[in-house]
Scaffold this motif. Structure first.
Motif, short mmCIF file in Angstrom:
data_model
loop_
_atom_site.label_atom_id
_atom_site.label_comp_id
_atom_site.label_asym_id
_atom_site.label_seq_id
_atom_site.Cartn_x
_atom_site.Cartn_y
_atom_site.Cartn_z
N PRO A 192 7.67 -3.91 5.52
CA PRO A 192 6.51 -4.18 6.36
C PRO A 192 5.89 -2.92 6.97
N THR A 193 4.60 -2.99 7.20
CA THR A 193 3.95 -2.02 8.07
C THR A 193 4.00 -2.64 9.46
N VAL A 194 4.49 -1.90 10.42
CA VAL A 194 4.81 -2.54 11.70
C VAL A 194 3.86 -2.16 12.84
N TYR A 224 2.00 -8.24 13.45
CA TYR A 224 2.93 -9.23 12.91
C TYR A 224 2.77 -9.29 11.40
N GLN A 225 3.87 -9.56 10.70
CA GLN A 225 3.76 -9.87 9.28
C GLN A 225 3.35 -11.34 9.19
N HIS A 226 2.46 -11.65 8.26
CA HIS A 226 1.98 -13.02 8.15
C HIS A 226 2.74 -13.79 7.06
N ILE A 227 2.44 -15.06 6.95
CA ILE A 227 3.23 -15.86 6.00
C ILE A 227 2.97 -15.44 4.55
N GLY A 228 1.83 -14.79 4.29
CA GLY A 228 1.57 -14.25 2.95
C GLY A 228 2.57 -13.13 2.64
N ASN A 229 2.75 -12.22 3.58
CA ASN A 229 3.76 -11.16 3.40
C ASN A 229 5.12 -11.80 3.15
N PHE A 230 5.41 -12.84 3.92
CA PHE A 230 6.74 -13.45 3.79
C PHE A 230 6.92 -14.17 2.45
N ARG A 231 5.82 -14.54 1.81
CA ARG A 231 5.99 -15.10 0.46
C ARG A 231 6.65 -14.03 -0.41
N THR A 232 6.19 -12.80 -0.29
CA THR A 232 6.76 -11.71 -1.09
C THR A 232 8.21 -11.43 -0.69
N TYR A 233 8.51 -11.44 0.60
CA TYR A 233 9.91 -11.17 1.01
C TYR A 233 10.84 -12.30 0.57
N ILE A 234 10.32 -13.53 0.54
CA ILE A 234 11.16 -14.65 0.06
C ILE A 234 11.43 -14.47 -1.43
N GLY A 289 7.39 -5.77 -4.92
CA GLY A 289 6.32 -5.75 -3.92
C GLY A 289 5.30 -6.81 -4.26
N GLY A 290 4.26 -6.89 -3.44
CA GLY A 290 3.17 -7.83 -3.72
C GLY A 290 2.27 -7.25 -4.81
N ILE A 291 1.54 -8.15 -5.47
CA ILE A 291 0.71 -7.77 -6.62
C ILE A 291 -0.37 -6.74 -6.25
N ASP A 292 -0.76 -6.74 -4.98
CA ASP A 292 -1.81 -5.79 -4.55
C ASP A 292 -1.34 -4.34 -4.64
N HIS A 293 -0.03 -4.15 -4.76
CA HIS A 293 0.47 -2.77 -4.80
C HIS A 293 0.40 -2.15 -6.21
N VAL A 294 0.06 -2.95 -7.21
CA VAL A 294 0.08 -2.42 -8.58
C VAL A 294 -0.92 -1.27 -8.77
N GLU A 348 2.81 -12.83 -6.73
CA GLU A 348 1.38 -13.17 -6.57
C GLU A 348 1.09 -13.53 -5.12
N PHE A 349 -0.17 -13.62 -4.83
CA PHE A 349 -0.60 -13.85 -3.45
C PHE A 349 -0.47 -15.27 -2.96
N LEU A 350 -0.28 -15.35 -1.68
CA LEU A 350 -0.50 -16.60 -0.97
C LEU A 350 -1.97 -16.57 -0.58
N ILE A 351 -2.66 -17.66 -0.87
CA ILE A 351 -4.07 -17.70 -0.48
C ILE A 351 -4.31 -18.84 0.49
N ALA A 405 -9.04 -17.68 -0.21
CA ALA A 405 -9.11 -16.23 0.01
C ALA A 405 -7.72 -15.69 0.23
N LYS A 406 -7.50 -14.45 -0.14
CA LYS A 406 -6.21 -13.81 0.11
C LYS A 406 -5.97 -13.77 1.61
N MET A 407 -4.75 -14.08 2.01
CA MET A 407 -4.45 -13.98 3.43
C MET A 407 -4.22 -12.50 3.74
N SER A 408 -4.99 -11.95 4.61
CA SER A 408 -4.79 -10.53 4.91
C SER A 408 -5.24 -10.21 6.32
N LYS A 409 -4.68 -9.12 6.81
CA LYS A 409 -4.99 -8.71 8.17
C LYS A 409 -6.49 -8.48 8.31
N SER A 410 -7.08 -7.85 7.29
CA SER A 410 -8.48 -7.48 7.44
C SER A 410 -9.41 -8.70 7.42
P1 AMP Z 1 1.95 -4.88 4.15
O1 AMP Z 1 2.64 -5.02 5.48
O2 AMP Z 1 0.49 -5.19 4.21
O3 AMP Z 1 2.24 -3.55 3.49
O4 AMP Z 1 2.54 -5.99 3.16
C1 AMP Z 1 3.90 -6.27 3.01
C2 AMP Z 1 4.16 -6.97 1.69
O5 AMP Z 1 3.44 -8.22 1.61
C3 AMP Z 1 3.69 -6.17 0.47
O6 AMP Z 1 4.65 -6.30 -0.57
C4 AMP Z 1 2.37 -6.82 0.10
O7 AMP Z 1 2.07 -6.64 -1.26
C5 AMP Z 1 2.66 -8.27 0.42
N1 AMP Z 1 1.46 -9.10 0.70
C6 AMP Z 1 0.37 -8.78 1.44
N2 AMP Z 1 -0.50 -9.82 1.51
C7 AMP Z 1 0.05 -10.85 0.78
C8 AMP Z 1 -0.35 -12.19 0.46
N3 AMP Z 1 -1.48 -12.73 0.90
N4 AMP Z 1 0.48 -12.95 -0.31
C9 AMP Z 1 1.67 -12.43 -0.76
N5 AMP Z 1 2.09 -11.17 -0.49
C10 AMP Z 1 1.31 -10.38 0.27
#
Ligand code: AMP
Ligand code: ZN
Length: 495
Positions: free
Chosen positions: A35-37, A40-50, A243-248, A281-284, A288-293
């Motif tokens: 995580p970037t701290v 808070y990490q959101h449930i989308g991030n937690f999909r990847t950690y799970i 990692g999450g797909i966005d990191h590719v 893959e993403f949680l949407i 839309a992609k769940m994201s901080k921004s």
């Molecule tokens: P970050 O704190 O933004 O660096 O993200 C932490 C992890 O969550 C990384 O592996 C990201 O690729 C992943 N991630 C970010 N957004 C989502 C999302 N909407 N669904 C699944 N994974 C995500």
């Protein structure tokens, strides 16, 4: 030792499912971007950690010995690869009136709290970026010796033109990259894909986290930490990187450039720094992609406020394959909750059949859940690119349809749950112990006799005796309830 069965896992590098080849037989070094701290990490991030947790559990069940390393990005960092944007750690610090260090410590703690609630196993190594600045500097020096860096405008950049495999993971086209370079507007970079390794100069007015380096006082770029820490803890050969797909396209592409560039691997060598790249893959949410921004974040503690258990969310996540996008809706979370409770309920009945709370553990310890044919089926599905929705189906079959001694069914379920990590058997034991015990269920003889006596007194209109017996029972931990169907009781369990 070789694993009992090999894992077949989709490899982003090559875009196909491949059998995992490990550098040491039966041992897996696995690195996950953490995580970037600054939030808070959101449930989308937690999909990847799970996903990463399930991968680790599946590997362990298959007989691999896993070393799981995760970083925590606690360095204030830039919005993207360009030296633009705001330092988010600093933004949070200003917003919350705290120092950048306090912000990082606070959100790191929140992350681990949520992870524990989701039954995510703690990595064997949790590497904080701020504790590894020396390793990052050393790695940049190696890149400098390999002539893969240049300094411009006070900052050190990676020169992607010097690394012939650049962009391979993301299938980036080198021709396009060169064409892009000609229209690049950033005058301090030679190619648009070049990225910062060390910044001494930035547009931020104030930067709290600064370190001395051969290039001056400053801070690292946001890709170097993962290369430095993965190489420190797993060496120059990493078996799986997740990692999450966005990191590719950017982060992992740049990690490869840094690590392989430093090790000296080029397109002529068949060795790779990372053998297997695994991306979730993403949680949407609302398409839309769940994201901080985007500001459409949902957090674990918000689900808890709405009355859900974190494990309801874990169940929801396991219901979709990790390589498919998953849409989060209130209805789907609700469905996951009722499915999980239903399963717990069924397993609780099995636990009651096995015996009293204390006896269940003993009986389970003596049973071999892994010998159950449905466990073997589940393991095979887990080994087949982590097919968790199908593993769940097998667990349902075991809980609802399978026949056999209750202890074998429960032990089989516990073994399958070792892969899923839903904590089902513990929940079932609790439910069995707390459940309203309806008439006819085991109560010890003396108490049963008292319940009957009270019922008789009530029928005869002797309410004084009935009440006295009720109090007597309450003192022994048995609570009575008179219902139209007759008396029910709840026995406080010693769990
Ligand atoms: P970050 O704190 O933004 O660096 O993200 C932490 C992890 O969550 C990384 O592996 C990201 O690729 C992943 N991630 C970010 N957004 C989502 C999302 N909407 N669904 C699944 N994974 C995500
Ligand atoms: Zn990373």
């Amino acid at each position: 030792m070789a694993p009992k069965r090999a894992l077949r896992l989709y490899n982003t590098l090559g875009r196909r499912v491949e059998e995992l080849r490990t550098h040491q037989p039966g041992k897996v070094g696995m690195y996950c971007c953490g995580p970037t701290v600054y939030e808070y990490q959101h449930i989308g991030n937690f999909r990847t950690y799970i996903l990463e947790d399930v991968l680790r559990r599946a590997l362990t069940a298959l007989g691999y010995e896993v070393r799981h390393v995760m970083n925590v990005t606690d360095v204030g960092h830039l919005t993207d690869d360009a030296d633009e944007g705001d330092d988010k750690m600093l933004q949070s610090a200003r917003r919350e009136g705290k120092s950048a260090w306090d912000i990082a410590a606070f959100y790191t703690e929140q992350f681990f709290r949520d992870s524990r609630a989701l039954n995510i196993l703690e990595p064997h190594v949790v590497a904080r970026a701020t504790n590894h600045i020396d390793e990052m500097i050393e790695l940049i020096e190696r890149l400098e010796s390999a002539k893969l860096t240049y300094e411009a405008n006070g900052n050190v950049f990676y020169d992607v033109a010097g690394f012939d495999r650049y962009g391979e993971l993301a299938l980036l086209d080198r021709q396009d990259l060169r064409a892009g370079a000609r229209i690049d507007v950033d005058s301090s970079k030679r190619n648009p894909e070049d990225f910062g390794l060390w910044f001494t100069r930035s547009k931020f007015e104030r930067q709290e986290m600064l370190w001395d380096s051969p290039w001056g006082r400053g801070y690292p770029g946001w890709h170097i930490e993962c290369s430095a820490m993965a190489m420190k803890y797993l060496g120059e050969t990493v078996d799986i990187h997740c990692g999450g797909i966005d990191h590719v396209p950017v982060h992992h592409t740049n990690e490869i450039a840094q690590s392989e560039g430093a090790i000296g691997l080029s397109s002529h060598s068949d060795r790779r720094w990372v053998s297997h790249w695994c991306h979730g893959e993403f949680l949407i949410i609302d398409s839309a992609k769940m994201s901080k921004s985007k500001g459409n974040l949902v957090r674990i503690d918000q689900l808890v406020e709405q009355g859900y258990e974190p494990l309801d969310y874990r169940y929801f996540v396991l219901g979709a394959h990790y390589r498919k996008q998953q849409n989060f809706t209130a209805a789907s979370l609700e469905a996951a909750r009722s499915a999980r409770l239903n399963l717990v309920d069924r397993l609780a009945s099995l636990a009651s059949e096995v015996g009293e709370a204390g006896a269940v553990d003993e009986q389970l310890a003596g049973a071999d859940g892994e010998a159950h044919p449905l466990y073997q089926e589940a393991l095979e599905l887990a080994a087949s690119d982590l097919s968790m929705p199908r593993v769940l189906e097998v667990l349902w079959r075991l809980a609802k349809e399978a026949s056999g001694p209750a202890v074998d069914l429960l032990a089989g379920a516990a073994a399958i749950d070792g892969i899923l990590g839903l904590g089902l058997v513990e929940a079932a034991r609790r439910t069995a112990a707390e459940r309203d015990v309806a008439a006819g269920a085991p109560l010890d003889g003396e108490i049963r006799a008292l319940v009957d006596q009270r019922e008789k007194a009530r029928q005869e209109g002797d309410y004084a005796t009935a009440d006295r017996i009720r109090d007597d029972l309450a003192a022994r931990g048995v609570e009575l309830q008179d219902t139209p169907e007759g008396v029910r009781w709840r026995q406080q369990a010693s769990v």
